[in-house]
Enzyme design. Structure first.
Site, short mmCIF file in Angstrom:
data_model
loop_
_atom_site.label_atom_id
_atom_site.label_comp_id
_atom_site.label_asym_id
_atom_site.label_seq_id
_atom_site.Cartn_x
_atom_site.Cartn_y
_atom_site.Cartn_z
N CYS A 140 17.36 7.41 17.22
CA CYS A 140 16.97 8.85 17.53
C CYS A 140 18.05 9.85 18.12
O CYS A 140 18.17 11.06 17.70
CB CYS A 140 15.92 8.53 18.60
SG CYS A 140 16.41 7.31 20.09
N HIS A 220 14.91 11.67 25.48
CA HIS A 220 16.34 12.00 25.88
C HIS A 220 16.63 13.35 26.06
O HIS A 220 16.07 14.40 25.35
CB HIS A 220 17.04 11.43 24.70
CG HIS A 220 16.96 9.97 24.49
ND1 HIS A 220 17.00 8.97 25.14
CD2 HIS A 220 16.44 9.59 23.09
CE1 HIS A 220 16.67 7.58 24.48
NE2 HIS A 220 16.31 8.10 23.22
N1 NDP Z 1 11.62 2.78 20.47
C1 NDP Z 1 12.49 4.11 20.22
O1 NDP Z 1 12.74 4.93 20.86
C2 NDP Z 1 13.57 3.80 18.99
C3 NDP Z 1 13.65 2.82 18.36
N2 NDP Z 1 14.49 2.74 17.09
C4 NDP Z 1 14.79 1.33 16.55
O2 NDP Z 1 13.62 1.17 15.68
C5 NDP Z 1 13.86 -0.35 15.51
C6 NDP Z 1 12.22 -0.67 15.99
O3 NDP Z 1 12.08 -0.49 17.46
P1 NDP Z 1 10.94 -0.29 18.33
O4 NDP Z 1 9.83 0.35 17.34
O5 NDP Z 1 11.06 0.67 19.30
O6 NDP Z 1 10.31 -1.97 18.65
P2 NDP Z 1 9.25 -2.63 18.98
O7 NDP Z 1 9.56 -3.58 19.73
O8 NDP Z 1 8.05 -1.29 19.45
O9 NDP Z 1 8.55 -2.86 17.75
C7 NDP Z 1 8.76 -4.03 16.80
C8 NDP Z 1 7.69 -4.64 15.97
O10 NDP Z 1 8.28 -5.38 15.03
C9 NDP Z 1 7.48 -6.71 15.20
N3 NDP Z 1 8.34 -7.73 14.69
C10 NDP Z 1 9.04 -8.42 15.59
N4 NDP Z 1 9.86 -9.43 15.09
C11 NDP Z 1 9.28 -9.45 13.87
C12 NDP Z 1 9.56 -10.06 12.67
N5 NDP Z 1 10.23 -11.10 12.57
N6 NDP Z 1 8.84 -9.96 11.34
C13 NDP Z 1 7.80 -8.81 11.46
N7 NDP Z 1 7.55 -8.07 12.54
C14 NDP Z 1 8.09 -8.38 13.62
C15 NDP Z 1 6.95 -6.46 16.65
O11 NDP Z 1 5.33 -7.21 16.47
P3 NDP Z 1 4.96 -8.14 17.90
O12 NDP Z 1 4.96 -7.42 18.83
O13 NDP Z 1 3.67 -8.74 17.20
O14 NDP Z 1 6.11 -9.22 17.84
C16 NDP Z 1 6.58 -5.13 16.83
O15 NDP Z 1 5.38 -4.87 16.26
C17 NDP Z 1 14.74 -0.76 16.63
O16 NDP Z 1 15.98 -1.07 15.55
C18 NDP Z 1 15.20 0.35 17.50
O17 NDP Z 1 16.56 0.39 17.82
C19 NDP Z 1 14.97 3.88 16.62
C20 NDP Z 1 14.69 5.21 17.48
C21 NDP Z 1 14.05 4.96 18.41
O1 X15 Z 2 17.71 4.59 19.31
C1 X15 Z 2 17.61 4.85 20.51
O2 X15 Z 2 18.47 5.10 21.31
P1 X15 Z 2 19.89 5.32 21.17
O3 X15 Z 2 20.01 6.37 20.14
O4 X15 Z 2 20.61 5.85 22.33
O5 X15 Z 2 20.43 4.01 20.61
C2 X15 Z 2 15.88 4.46 21.06
O6 X15 Z 2 16.00 5.35 22.20
C3 X15 Z 2 15.99 3.29 21.32
O7 X15 Z 2 17.10 2.87 22.34
P2 X15 Z 2 16.82 1.50 23.28
O8 X15 Z 2 17.76 0.54 22.60
O9 X15 Z 2 17.13 2.06 24.54
O10 X15 Z 2 15.53 1.17 23.05
#
Ligand code: NDP
Ligand code: X15
Length: 341
Positions: A140, A220
Protein backbone atom coordinates in the site's frame (compact mmCIF):
# COMPACT_ATOMS: atom_id res chain seq x y z
CA UNK A 1 -15.61 -12.86 -18.83
CA UNK A 2 -12.38 -13.38 -16.92
CA UNK A 3 -12.93 -15.95 -14.16
CA UNK A 4 -11.18 -14.70 -11.03
CA UNK A 5 -10.48 -16.68 -7.86
CA UNK A 6 -9.58 -14.80 -4.70
CA UNK A 7 -7.39 -16.94 -2.50
CA UNK A 8 -7.59 -15.30 0.94
CA UNK A 9 -10.82 -13.46 1.74
CA UNK A 10 -9.52 -10.99 4.34
CA UNK A 11 -8.92 -7.23 4.43
CA UNK A 12 -7.59 -7.03 0.88
CA UNK A 13 -9.31 -10.11 -0.58
CA UNK A 14 -12.85 -9.06 0.31
CA UNK A 15 -12.30 -5.65 -1.29
CA UNK A 16 -10.77 -7.16 -4.42
CA UNK A 17 -13.69 -9.59 -4.68
CA UNK A 18 -16.24 -6.76 -4.64
CA UNK A 19 -14.15 -4.79 -7.14
CA UNK A 20 -13.96 -7.80 -9.48
CA UNK A 21 -17.72 -8.33 -9.19
CA UNK A 22 -18.27 -4.69 -10.20
CA UNK A 23 -16.27 -5.00 -13.45
CA UNK A 24 -18.06 -5.60 -16.77
CA UNK A 25 -15.42 -8.11 -17.97
CA UNK A 26 -14.77 -10.19 -14.83
CA UNK A 27 -16.56 -12.53 -12.47
CA UNK A 28 -15.74 -13.94 -9.04
CA UNK A 29 -15.71 -17.72 -9.30
CA UNK A 30 -14.78 -18.25 -5.68
CA UNK A 31 -13.13 -16.92 -2.53
CA UNK A 32 -11.27 -18.84 0.15
CA UNK A 33 -10.67 -18.89 3.89
CA UNK A 34 -9.25 -21.29 6.42
CA UNK A 35 -11.64 -20.74 9.35
CA UNK A 36 -15.21 -19.81 10.17
CA UNK A 37 -15.46 -16.09 10.95
CA UNK A 38 -17.52 -13.02 10.12
CA UNK A 39 -16.00 -12.72 6.64
CA UNK A 40 -17.32 -16.19 5.73
CA UNK A 41 -20.84 -14.84 6.34
CA UNK A 42 -20.08 -11.84 4.16
CA UNK A 43 -18.97 -14.15 1.33
CA UNK A 44 -22.27 -16.00 1.70
CA UNK A 45 -24.22 -12.74 1.77
CA UNK A 46 -22.49 -11.57 -1.43
CA UNK A 47 -23.12 -14.92 -3.14
CA UNK A 48 -19.44 -15.77 -3.63
CA UNK A 49 -18.79 -19.53 -3.62
CA UNK A 50 -16.60 -20.23 -0.57
CA UNK A 51 -13.71 -22.67 -0.79
CA UNK A 52 -11.52 -23.76 2.09
CA UNK A 53 -7.87 -24.68 2.37
CA UNK A 54 -8.52 -27.84 4.43
CA UNK A 55 -11.63 -29.88 3.64
CA UNK A 56 -11.31 -31.45 7.10
CA UNK A 57 -12.83 -28.20 8.40
CA UNK A 58 -15.93 -28.49 6.20
CA UNK A 59 -18.17 -29.74 9.08
CA UNK A 60 -17.32 -26.63 11.15
CA UNK A 61 -18.40 -24.37 8.26
CA UNK A 62 -21.57 -26.36 7.66
CA UNK A 63 -22.42 -26.29 11.35
CA UNK A 64 -22.21 -22.50 11.13
CA UNK A 65 -24.64 -22.54 8.19
CA UNK A 66 -22.01 -21.77 5.57
CA UNK A 67 -21.91 -23.89 2.45
CA UNK A 68 -18.47 -25.01 1.28
CA UNK A 69 -18.05 -25.28 -2.50
CA UNK A 70 -14.86 -27.35 -2.30
CA UNK A 71 -11.18 -27.05 -1.59
CA UNK A 72 -8.83 -24.33 -2.81
CA UNK A 73 -7.46 -26.56 -5.58
CA UNK A 74 -10.97 -26.98 -7.00
CA UNK A 75 -11.40 -23.19 -6.95
CA UNK A 76 -8.11 -22.66 -8.75
CA UNK A 77 -9.00 -25.19 -11.44
CA UNK A 78 -12.17 -23.25 -12.24
CA UNK A 79 -10.30 -19.93 -12.55
CA UNK A 80 -8.47 -18.14 -15.35
CA UNK A 81 -6.46 -16.17 -12.81
CA UNK A 82 -6.06 -16.03 -9.04
CA UNK A 83 -5.57 -13.03 -6.80
CA UNK A 84 -3.60 -14.34 -3.83
CA UNK A 85 -4.50 -12.18 -0.82
CA UNK A 86 -3.38 -14.60 1.86
CA UNK A 87 -1.24 -13.25 4.71
CA UNK A 88 2.35 -12.24 3.86
CA UNK A 89 4.54 -15.31 3.29
CA UNK A 90 1.64 -17.68 2.50
CA UNK A 91 1.60 -16.56 -1.13
CA UNK A 92 5.11 -17.90 -1.59
CA UNK A 93 3.93 -21.28 -0.27
CA UNK A 94 0.97 -21.18 -2.69
CA UNK A 95 3.09 -20.46 -5.76
CA UNK A 96 3.91 -24.16 -6.51
CA UNK A 97 0.23 -25.02 -6.88
CA UNK A 98 -0.30 -22.13 -9.31
CA UNK A 99 2.69 -23.42 -11.26
CA UNK A 100 1.37 -26.99 -11.19
CA UNK A 101 -2.04 -25.92 -12.48
CA UNK A 102 -0.56 -23.42 -14.96
CA UNK A 103 -2.63 -20.56 -13.51
CA UNK A 104 -1.76 -16.90 -13.66
CA UNK A 105 -1.51 -15.36 -10.19
CA UNK A 106 -1.23 -11.95 -8.57
CA UNK A 107 0.54 -11.69 -5.22
CA UNK A 108 0.38 -8.84 -2.71
CA UNK A 109 2.98 -6.59 -1.13
CA UNK A 110 3.52 -8.91 1.84
CA UNK A 111 5.45 -11.19 -0.53
CA UNK A 112 8.95 -10.49 -1.73
CA UNK A 113 9.40 -9.25 -5.28
CA UNK A 114 11.11 -12.56 -6.16
CA UNK A 115 7.92 -14.57 -5.49
CA UNK A 116 6.45 -13.14 -8.69
CA UNK A 117 9.61 -11.80 -10.33
CA UNK A 118 7.57 -8.85 -11.61
CA UNK A 119 6.10 -6.01 -9.53
CA UNK A 120 3.18 -3.98 -10.83
CA UNK A 121 1.60 -0.54 -10.81
CA UNK A 122 -1.04 0.33 -13.39
CA UNK A 123 0.20 3.81 -14.29
CA UNK A 124 3.88 2.86 -14.27
CA UNK A 125 4.32 -0.51 -15.98
CA UNK A 126 1.00 -2.01 -17.14
CA UNK A 127 2.39 -2.96 -20.54
CA UNK A 128 5.27 -4.96 -19.09
CA UNK A 129 2.86 -7.44 -17.51
CA UNK A 130 1.74 -9.30 -20.63
CA UNK A 131 3.40 -12.71 -21.02
CA UNK A 132 4.15 -12.92 -17.29
CA UNK A 133 2.47 -15.74 -15.38
CA UNK A 134 2.92 -13.95 -12.06
CA UNK A 135 2.84 -10.37 -10.83
CA UNK A 136 2.98 -8.71 -7.44
CA UNK A 137 1.05 -5.55 -6.63
CA UNK A 138 3.46 -3.59 -4.46
CA UNK A 139 2.41 -2.78 -0.89
CA UNK A 140 0.00 0.00 0.00
CA UNK A 141 2.72 2.50 0.92
CA UNK A 142 4.79 1.59 -2.12
CA UNK A 143 1.73 1.93 -4.39
CA UNK A 144 1.11 5.43 -3.02
CA UNK A 145 4.75 6.37 -3.52
CA UNK A 146 4.96 4.91 -7.04
CA UNK A 147 1.87 6.82 -8.14
CA UNK A 148 3.13 10.23 -7.08
CA UNK A 149 6.77 9.68 -8.06
CA UNK A 150 5.83 8.34 -11.50
CA UNK A 151 3.45 11.26 -12.11
CA UNK A 152 6.10 13.87 -11.29
CA UNK A 153 8.82 11.90 -13.11
CA UNK A 154 6.72 11.89 -16.29
CA UNK A 155 6.06 15.63 -16.00
CA UNK A 156 9.35 17.07 -14.74
CA UNK A 157 11.84 14.23 -14.19
CA UNK A 158 12.70 13.14 -10.65
CA UNK A 159 16.35 13.38 -9.59
CA UNK A 160 15.87 11.97 -6.08
CA UNK A 161 13.23 11.18 -3.47
CA UNK A 162 13.43 11.27 0.32
CA UNK A 163 10.28 10.18 2.15
CA UNK A 164 9.11 9.39 5.68
CA UNK A 165 6.24 6.97 6.21
CA UNK A 166 4.15 7.34 9.36
CA UNK A 167 2.40 3.98 9.24
CA UNK A 168 -0.85 2.94 10.88
CA UNK A 169 -0.27 0.37 13.63
CA UNK A 170 -2.98 -2.11 12.65
CA UNK A 171 -6.05 -2.47 10.47
CA UNK A 172 -9.28 -1.47 12.30
CA UNK A 173 -10.30 -5.08 13.03
CA UNK A 174 -6.84 -6.25 14.05
CA UNK A 175 -7.36 -6.25 17.83
CA UNK A 176 -4.18 -8.12 18.65
CA UNK A 177 -1.73 -5.61 17.19
CA UNK A 178 -0.24 -2.41 18.48
CA UNK A 179 1.33 -0.14 19.42
CA UNK A 180 -1.22 1.32 21.84
CA UNK A 181 0.99 4.03 23.32
CA UNK A 182 4.24 4.35 21.40
CA UNK A 183 5.88 5.59 18.25
CA UNK A 184 7.84 2.60 17.02
CA UNK A 185 10.72 2.98 14.59
CA UNK A 186 9.89 0.31 12.03
CA UNK A 187 12.56 -0.27 11.07
CA UNK A 188 15.08 1.72 13.12
CA UNK A 189 17.57 1.16 10.31
CA UNK A 190 17.55 3.18 7.09
CA UNK A 191 16.23 2.64 4.47
CA UNK A 192 12.86 1.04 5.18
CA UNK A 193 11.72 -1.55 2.63
CA UNK A 194 9.57 1.00 0.80
CA UNK A 195 12.38 2.62 -1.23
CA UNK A 196 13.74 -0.67 -2.59
CA UNK A 197 10.12 -1.72 -3.17
CA UNK A 198 9.50 1.39 -5.30
CA UNK A 199 12.63 0.43 -7.26
CA UNK A 200 11.05 -2.92 -8.21
CA UNK A 201 8.62 -0.85 -10.35
CA UNK A 202 10.70 2.28 -11.02
CA UNK A 203 14.30 1.02 -11.01
CA UNK A 204 15.84 4.33 -12.13
CA UNK A 205 14.57 6.37 -9.17
CA UNK A 206 17.06 7.47 -6.49
CA UNK A 207 14.99 7.03 -3.32
CA UNK A 208 15.60 6.67 0.43
CA UNK A 209 12.70 6.01 2.81
CA UNK A 210 12.31 6.01 6.60
CA UNK A 211 9.36 4.50 8.46
CA UNK A 212 7.71 4.33 11.85
CA UNK A 213 4.40 3.02 13.16
CA UNK A 214 1.91 4.91 15.34
CA UNK A 215 -1.27 4.00 17.25
CA UNK A 216 -3.84 4.62 14.49
CA UNK A 217 -5.78 2.17 12.33
CA UNK A 218 -6.88 4.24 9.37
CA UNK A 219 -4.33 5.38 6.79
CA UNK A 220 -0.63 5.94 6.60
CA UNK A 221 0.72 9.49 6.30
CA UNK A 222 3.70 10.26 4.04
CA UNK A 223 6.00 13.25 4.23
CA UNK A 224 7.68 13.44 0.83
CA UNK A 225 10.48 15.51 -0.65
CA UNK A 226 11.61 15.17 -4.26
CA UNK A 227 14.26 17.00 -6.26
CA UNK A 228 12.88 17.58 -9.74
CA UNK A 229 15.03 17.77 -12.87
CA UNK A 230 13.06 20.59 -14.52
CA UNK A 231 12.07 23.87 -12.89
CA UNK A 232 8.34 24.16 -12.23
CA UNK A 233 5.74 25.92 -10.12
CA UNK A 234 3.30 24.82 -7.43
CA UNK A 235 0.43 25.51 -9.86
CA UNK A 236 1.92 23.20 -12.52
CA UNK A 237 2.42 20.43 -9.98
CA UNK A 238 -1.17 20.76 -8.77
CA UNK A 239 -2.32 20.47 -12.41
CA UNK A 240 -0.45 17.17 -12.73
CA UNK A 241 -2.28 15.86 -9.67
CA UNK A 242 -5.64 17.19 -10.87
CA UNK A 243 -5.17 15.29 -14.14
CA UNK A 244 -4.23 12.00 -12.45
CA UNK A 245 -7.17 9.66 -11.92
CA UNK A 246 -5.69 8.05 -8.79
CA UNK A 247 -4.25 11.09 -7.08
CA UNK A 248 -6.81 13.03 -5.11
CA UNK A 249 -6.39 16.47 -3.57
CA UNK A 250 -7.47 17.25 -0.03
CA UNK A 251 -8.33 20.88 -0.69
CA UNK A 252 -7.36 23.53 1.83
CA UNK A 253 -10.97 24.71 1.94
CA UNK A 254 -12.10 21.29 3.19
CA UNK A 255 -10.33 22.02 6.47
CA UNK A 256 -9.09 18.44 6.67
CA UNK A 257 -5.75 18.12 8.44
CA UNK A 258 -5.76 14.53 9.67
CA UNK A 259 -6.46 10.92 8.73
CA UNK A 260 -9.50 10.97 11.04
CA UNK A 261 -11.17 13.88 9.19
CA UNK A 262 -10.33 12.32 5.86
CA UNK A 263 -11.95 9.09 6.95
CA UNK A 264 -15.09 10.98 7.95
CA UNK A 265 -15.08 12.58 4.49
CA UNK A 266 -14.80 9.26 2.58
CA UNK A 267 -17.55 7.90 4.81
CA UNK A 268 -19.79 10.86 4.02
CA UNK A 269 -19.03 10.42 0.32
CA UNK A 270 -20.61 6.99 0.67
CA UNK A 271 -17.47 5.16 -0.40
CA UNK A 272 -17.80 1.39 0.20
CA UNK A 273 -16.10 0.53 3.51
CA UNK A 274 -15.03 4.24 3.59
CA UNK A 275 -12.30 3.31 1.09
CA UNK A 276 -9.94 5.97 -0.23
CA UNK A 277 -8.62 4.18 -3.34
CA UNK A 278 -6.59 7.18 -4.49
CA UNK A 279 -3.67 9.01 -2.88
CA UNK A 280 -4.87 11.83 -0.66
CA UNK A 281 -2.42 14.68 -1.29
CA UNK A 282 -2.92 17.65 1.04
CA UNK A 283 -3.17 20.69 -1.26
CA UNK A 284 -1.88 23.07 1.40
CA UNK A 285 1.32 21.05 1.78
CA UNK A 286 2.21 21.02 -1.92
CA UNK A 287 5.25 23.28 -2.18
CA UNK A 288 7.99 24.05 -4.68
CA UNK A 289 11.10 25.73 -3.33
CA UNK A 290 13.83 27.15 -5.57
CA UNK A 291 11.98 25.89 -8.66
CA UNK A 292 12.95 22.24 -8.27
CA UNK A 293 12.40 21.14 -4.65
CA UNK A 294 9.01 19.49 -4.17
CA UNK A 295 7.35 18.82 -0.80
CA UNK A 296 4.01 17.37 0.27
CA UNK A 297 2.06 15.28 2.76
CA UNK A 298 -0.15 12.50 1.44
CA UNK A 299 -2.52 10.07 3.14
CA UNK A 300 -2.63 6.47 1.96
CA UNK A 301 -5.53 4.24 2.92
CA UNK A 302 -3.76 0.95 3.47
CA UNK A 303 -6.83 -1.23 2.96
CA UNK A 304 -7.89 0.39 -0.28
CA UNK A 305 -5.25 1.82 -2.62
CA UNK A 306 -4.01 -1.57 -3.90
CA UNK A 307 -7.54 -2.69 -4.83
CA UNK A 308 -7.87 -0.92 -8.23
CA UNK A 309 -4.26 -1.89 -8.97
CA UNK A 310 -5.18 -5.57 -8.55
CA UNK A 311 -8.04 -5.12 -11.02
CA UNK A 312 -5.80 -3.54 -13.66
CA UNK A 313 -3.20 -6.21 -13.00
CA UNK A 314 -5.79 -8.89 -13.87
CA UNK A 315 -6.37 -7.31 -17.32
CA UNK A 316 -2.66 -6.67 -17.83
CA UNK A 317 -1.71 -10.30 -17.10
CA UNK A 318 -4.60 -11.71 -19.12
CA UNK A 319 -3.77 -9.40 -22.03
CA UNK A 320 -7.44 -8.61 -22.65
CA UNK A 321 -7.08 -4.81 -22.60
CA UNK A 322 -3.85 -3.56 -24.17
CA UNK A 323 -4.13 0.10 -23.25
CA UNK A 324 -3.36 0.89 -19.60
CA UNK A 325 -5.43 4.07 -19.63
CA UNK A 326 -8.44 2.15 -20.92
CA UNK A 327 -8.13 -0.44 -18.15
CA UNK A 328 -7.68 2.27 -15.52
CA UNK A 329 -10.76 4.06 -16.89
CA UNK A 330 -12.82 0.85 -16.82
CA UNK A 331 -11.73 0.01 -13.28
CA UNK A 332 -12.37 3.49 -11.95
CA UNK A 333 -15.77 3.74 -13.61
CA UNK A 334 -16.93 0.37 -12.28
CA UNK A 335 -15.76 1.23 -8.77
CA UNK A 336 -17.12 4.76 -8.85
CA UNK A 337 -13.61 6.07 -8.30
CA UNK A 338 -13.58 9.78 -9.03
CA UNK A 339 -10.52 11.19 -7.29
CA UNK A 340 -11.36 13.62 -4.48
CA UNK A 341 -10.65 17.31 -4.84
N1 NDP B 1 -4.03 -4.97 5.28
C1 NDP B 1 -3.31 -4.08 4.64
O1 NDP B 1 -3.27 -2.93 5.02
C2 NDP B 1 -2.57 -4.45 3.41
C3 NDP B 1 -2.16 -5.73 3.16
N2 NDP B 1 -1.42 -6.01 2.04
C4 NDP B 1 -0.96 -7.35 1.78
O2 NDP B 1 -2.07 -8.13 1.34
C5 NDP B 1 -1.91 -9.48 1.78
C6 NDP B 1 -3.12 -9.87 2.60
O3 NDP B 1 -3.20 -9.05 3.75
P1 NDP B 1 -4.56 -8.86 4.55
O4 NDP B 1 -5.70 -8.82 3.62
O5 NDP B 1 -4.33 -7.72 5.46
O6 NDP B 1 -4.60 -10.21 5.38
P2 NDP B 1 -5.81 -10.77 6.28
O7 NDP B 1 -5.17 -11.49 7.40
O8 NDP B 1 -6.80 -9.70 6.56
O9 NDP B 1 -6.53 -11.82 5.32
C7 NDP B 1 -5.91 -12.98 4.90
C8 NDP B 1 -6.97 -13.96 4.41
O10 NDP B 1 -6.33 -15.13 3.90
C9 NDP B 1 -6.98 -16.29 4.43
N3 NDP B 1 -6.00 -17.37 4.46
C10 NDP B 1 -4.98 -17.55 5.33
N4 NDP B 1 -4.26 -18.63 4.97
C11 NDP B 1 -4.84 -19.14 3.87
C12 NDP B 1 -4.57 -20.27 3.03
N5 NDP B 1 -3.53 -21.06 3.27
N6 NDP B 1 -5.38 -20.51 1.96
C13 NDP B 1 -6.44 -19.69 1.73
N7 NDP B 1 -6.75 -18.61 2.48
C14 NDP B 1 -5.95 -18.35 3.54
C15 NDP B 1 -7.48 -15.86 5.78
O11 NDP B 1 -8.56 -16.69 6.15
P3 NDP B 1 -8.82 -17.08 7.68
O12 NDP B 1 -9.00 -15.78 8.41
O13 NDP B 1 -10.04 -17.91 7.61
O14 NDP B 1 -7.58 -17.82 8.10
C16 NDP B 1 -7.93 -14.44 5.47
O15 NDP B 1 -9.23 -14.48 4.91
C17 NDP B 1 -0.57 -9.52 2.54
O16 NDP B 1 0.45 -9.84 1.62
C18 NDP B 1 -0.41 -8.07 2.99
O17 NDP B 1 0.93 -7.72 3.23
C19 NDP B 1 -1.15 -5.05 1.11
C20 NDP B 1 -1.58 -3.77 1.28
C21 NDP B 1 -2.25 -3.36 2.48
O1 X15 C 1 1.53 -3.14 2.90
C1 X15 C 1 1.36 -2.50 3.93
O2 X15 C 1 2.28 -1.70 4.50
P1 X15 C 1 3.77 -1.43 3.97
O3 X15 C 1 3.63 -0.68 2.67
O4 X15 C 1 4.36 -0.57 5.02
O5 X15 C 1 4.47 -2.75 3.81
C2 X15 C 1 0.10 -2.71 4.70
O6 X15 C 1 -0.23 -1.58 5.45
C3 X15 C 1 0.26 -3.93 5.56
O7 X15 C 1 1.30 -3.69 6.41
P2 X15 C 1 1.51 -4.54 7.74
O8 X15 C 1 2.60 -5.53 7.42
O9 X15 C 1 1.90 -3.52 8.76
O10 X15 C 1 0.18 -5.21 8.08
Amino acid sequence: MIKVAINGYGTIGKRVADAVAAQPDMEVIGVSKTSVSAEAYIAKERGYPLYIADLGKKPAFEKAGIEVAGDVEAMLKAADIVVDATPGGVGEKNRPIYEKLGKKAIFQGGEDHEVAGFSFNAHANYNEAENHQFARVVSCNSTGLVRIIHALDQAFGVARVRAVMVRRGADPDDVKRGPIDAIVLNPASIPSHHGPDVNTVLPHINIVTLAMIVPTTFMHMHSIQMDLKKETTREEVLKVFENHSRIGLVRKTMGIKSNAQLREYTQDLGRPRTDLWENGVFEESVSILDGKEFYCFQAIHQEADVVPENIDCIRALMGTVKDSQESIRMTNEALGLVAIG
